[in-house]
Motif scaffolding. Structure first.
Motif, short mmCIF file in Angstrom:
data_model
loop_
_atom_site.label_atom_id
_atom_site.label_comp_id
_atom_site.label_asym_id
_atom_site.label_seq_id
_atom_site.Cartn_x
_atom_site.Cartn_y
_atom_site.Cartn_z
N THR A 154 38.06 1.86 -8.92
CA THR A 154 38.95 2.76 -9.44
C THR A 154 39.32 2.37 -11.05
OG1 THR A 154 41.33 3.29 -9.31
CG2 THR A 154 40.79 1.18 -8.82
N VAL A 155 39.53 3.43 -11.88
CA VAL A 155 39.47 3.21 -13.06
C VAL A 155 40.80 3.84 -13.62
CG1 VAL A 155 38.32 3.76 -15.49
CG2 VAL A 155 37.03 3.48 -13.50
N ASP A 156 41.42 2.91 -14.58
CA ASP A 156 42.68 3.16 -15.11
C ASP A 156 42.55 4.05 -16.60
OD1 ASP A 156 44.87 1.71 -13.85
OD2 ASP A 156 43.37 0.05 -14.40
N ALA A 157 41.38 3.73 -17.45
CA ALA A 157 41.23 4.63 -18.35
C ALA A 157 39.85 4.40 -18.97
CB ALA A 157 42.15 4.35 -19.67
N LEU A 158 39.27 5.74 -19.53
CA LEU A 158 38.02 5.55 -20.28
C LEU A 158 38.46 5.50 -21.68
CD1 LEU A 158 36.28 8.62 -18.50
CD2 LEU A 158 36.10 6.12 -17.85
N VAL A 159 37.78 4.33 -22.36
CA VAL A 159 37.82 4.17 -23.64
C VAL A 159 36.64 4.37 -24.60
CG1 VAL A 159 38.92 2.44 -25.26
CG2 VAL A 159 39.63 2.17 -22.72
N PHE A 160 37.03 5.40 -25.69
CA PHE A 160 36.05 5.48 -26.75
C PHE A 160 36.35 4.89 -28.08
CE2 PHE A 160 35.56 9.20 -23.82
CZ PHE A 160 34.27 9.49 -23.78
N THR A 161 35.27 4.13 -28.56
CA THR A 161 35.38 3.34 -29.84
C THR A 161 34.19 3.45 -30.50
OG1 THR A 161 36.42 1.56 -30.69
CG2 THR A 161 34.94 1.20 -28.99
N GLY A 162 34.05 3.10 -31.76
CA GLY A 162 32.78 3.19 -32.42
C GLY A 162 33.12 4.54 -33.36
N GLY A 163 31.98 4.56 -34.39
CA GLY A 163 32.17 5.65 -35.26
C GLY A 163 31.91 6.95 -34.53
N VAL A 164 30.80 7.20 -33.52
CA VAL A 164 30.77 8.31 -32.74
C VAL A 164 31.83 8.61 -31.86
CG1 VAL A 164 29.26 9.68 -31.13
CG2 VAL A 164 28.18 8.38 -33.08
N GLY A 165 32.25 7.51 -31.19
CA GLY A 165 33.12 7.56 -30.08
C GLY A 165 34.74 7.89 -30.53
N GLU A 166 34.74 7.35 -31.79
CA GLU A 166 36.22 7.82 -32.47
C GLU A 166 36.34 9.24 -33.18
OE1 GLU A 166 37.09 4.53 -35.05
OE2 GLU A 166 36.40 3.15 -33.60
N LYS A 167 35.24 9.57 -33.52
CA LYS A 167 35.21 10.88 -34.39
C LYS A 167 34.50 12.25 -33.76
CE LYS A 167 35.09 7.88 -38.65
NZ LYS A 167 34.42 7.15 -39.75
N SER A 168 33.82 11.91 -32.81
CA SER A 168 33.27 13.20 -31.98
C SER A 168 33.72 13.67 -30.79
CB SER A 168 31.81 12.83 -31.77
OG SER A 168 30.97 13.92 -31.46
N PRO A 169 34.59 14.41 -31.12
CA PRO A 169 35.13 15.05 -29.76
C PRO A 169 34.25 15.84 -28.97
CG PRO A 169 35.75 16.48 -31.85
CD PRO A 169 35.19 15.00 -32.18
N GLU A 170 33.00 16.41 -29.82
CA GLU A 170 31.95 17.22 -28.92
C GLU A 170 31.42 16.25 -27.85
OE1 GLU A 170 31.60 18.44 -33.36
OE2 GLU A 170 32.22 16.84 -32.14
#
Length: 398
Positions: A322-338
């Motif tokens: 089970t997962v509480d959250a997916l976490v995006f970070t780093g230049g692409v993870g933070e800035k690319s909604p696509e």
């Protein structure tokens, strides 16, 4: 500046020195900079201080010259290190092998151990060692703390870090999964737990650090239990110039049919593959621009990138249960909604659903871009490795 929480953070690369003066409590950077092209005859300094940005070009022959240049920049352009009340110097060290699961005070024993680990990170650990030795000479009266990129992943269980290869490879040559980006993952896990209002010990996350290098980590109760990078940072996701996962038989095939040796294959998979190999550029902004212009290579590269990421999200969901959250970070993870939208598309049955408007909104703040009723939160959390190094160094120095 606070006299009880200021740390000088150093990140020594093979031909560069990145530095930052950080308040370990608040994360505020009082001053920072970068010395580039060390030993290449035409170095440069970029320094940010209270008076603004200062740049100059000058020859920098060694890491000692680079650090002395940084200290001169602090003296001339601020802030003053004499007034900083340094409690520690924190050093980023890429590879701690299976020897270090926590930050450690830098002494002769640590330096000797990091030198023993050079074969595991021949491009990084020698520079990290030189940075520590130079800093010890220039700051002899301040505790020095090494913070290892691999340390966070020392909680991997044996079934996750063990490769199915002859046992003597692991026993005699330390062949196993180590994982990287641990300092970044450690930081964003703490921030993500705060955003959910839960103790980190009660949280399960899939953390995606997406930059020129990229990795995914499954985190259970604050501990890494699976990660995509392995013995080296080559394994796992498609990256800027790295291939990520390929058939292990590929090097043999290239050797038999093209005459390539190990060095040729290693260089190609690490430096000429990934996004660069697929569309000619490892810069994600260039890829998106080419894709918008209808470039088929860029379109394929984007699809391959997101497909690989989606595969890892699904497999790590299975690892955690089970997962509480997916976490995006780093230049692409933070800035690319696509990328966030494409990588998570079609995962509604897993409780994952991205809100289109929230995801598209431009922001540099930590935020939740999932729909209100999504079971799994989707968080975008800017990473701050310098702050994390400062916090770990300050905690140990105190």
């Amino acid at each position: 500046m606070s006299g009880d929480s200021t740390v000088l953070v150093l990140n020594a690369g093979s031909s560069s020195l990145k530095y930052s003066l950080v308040d370990a409590t608040s994360g505020k950077a009082f001053g920072s900079g970068l010395v580039e092209r060390i030993g290449e005859g035409s170095g440069s300094l970029h320094h940010e201080g209270p008076a603004g940005r200062h740049e100059e070009d000058r020859s920098v022959d060694s890491h000692e010259d680079a650090l002395r240049l940084a200290l001169q920049a602090f003296e001339e352009h601020g802030p003053s290190l004499d007034d900083a009340g340094l409690i520690a110097v924190g050093h980023r060290v890429v590879h701690g092998g299976d020897r270090f699961s926590e930050p450690a005070l830098v002494d002769d024993g640590l330096l000797a151990t990091v030198e023993e680990l050079v074969p595991l990170a021949p491009l990084h650990n020698p520079a990290n060692l030189e940075g520590m030795r130079v800093a010890l000479r220039l700051f002899p009266d301040v505790p020095h703390v090494a913070v290892f990129d691999t340390a966070f992943h020392q909680t991997l269980p044996p079934h996750a870090y063990t490769y199915a290869v002859p046992r003597e490879w692991a026993e005699e040559h330390h062949i196993r999964r180590y994982g990287f980006h641990g300092t970044s993952v450690s930081f964003v896990v703490g921030r993500a737990a705060e955003m959910l209002g839960k103790p980190v010990e009660e949280c399960r996350f899939v953390v995606m650090h997406l930059g020129n290098g990229a990795s995914v980590t499954a985190v259970d109760g604050g501990c890494s239990v699976e990660t995509s990078m392995g013995f080296t940072p080559l394994e796992g996701l498609v990256m800027g110039t790295r291939s990520g996962d390929v058939d292990p038989a590929l090097p043999g095939h290239l050797n038999r049919h093209l005459g390539w040796d190990v060095v040729d294959v290693d260089r190609a998979l690490n430096r000429d593959s990934g996004l660069k190999g697929l569309c000619g550029s490892n810069d994600f902004r260039t890829l998106l621009q080419k894709r918008a212009e209808g470039d088929e290579g860029a379109d394929l590269a984007f699809d391959v990138y997101c497909h690989r990421l989606r595969k890892y999200v699904g497999s790590y969901y299975a690892v955690l249960g089970t997962v509480d959250a997916l976490v995006f970070t780093g230049g692409v993870g933070e800035k690319s909604p696509e990328v966030r939208a494409a990588a998570l598309a079609g995962l509604e049955r897993l409780g994952i659903e991205v809100d289109e408007e929230r995801n598209a909104a431009q922001s540099s703040a930590a935020r939740d871009v999932a729909t209100d009723d999504a079971e799994v939160r989707v968080l975008v959390v800017p990473t701050d490795e310098e702050w994390e190094i400062a916090r770990q160094a300050a905690a140990l120095a105190r």
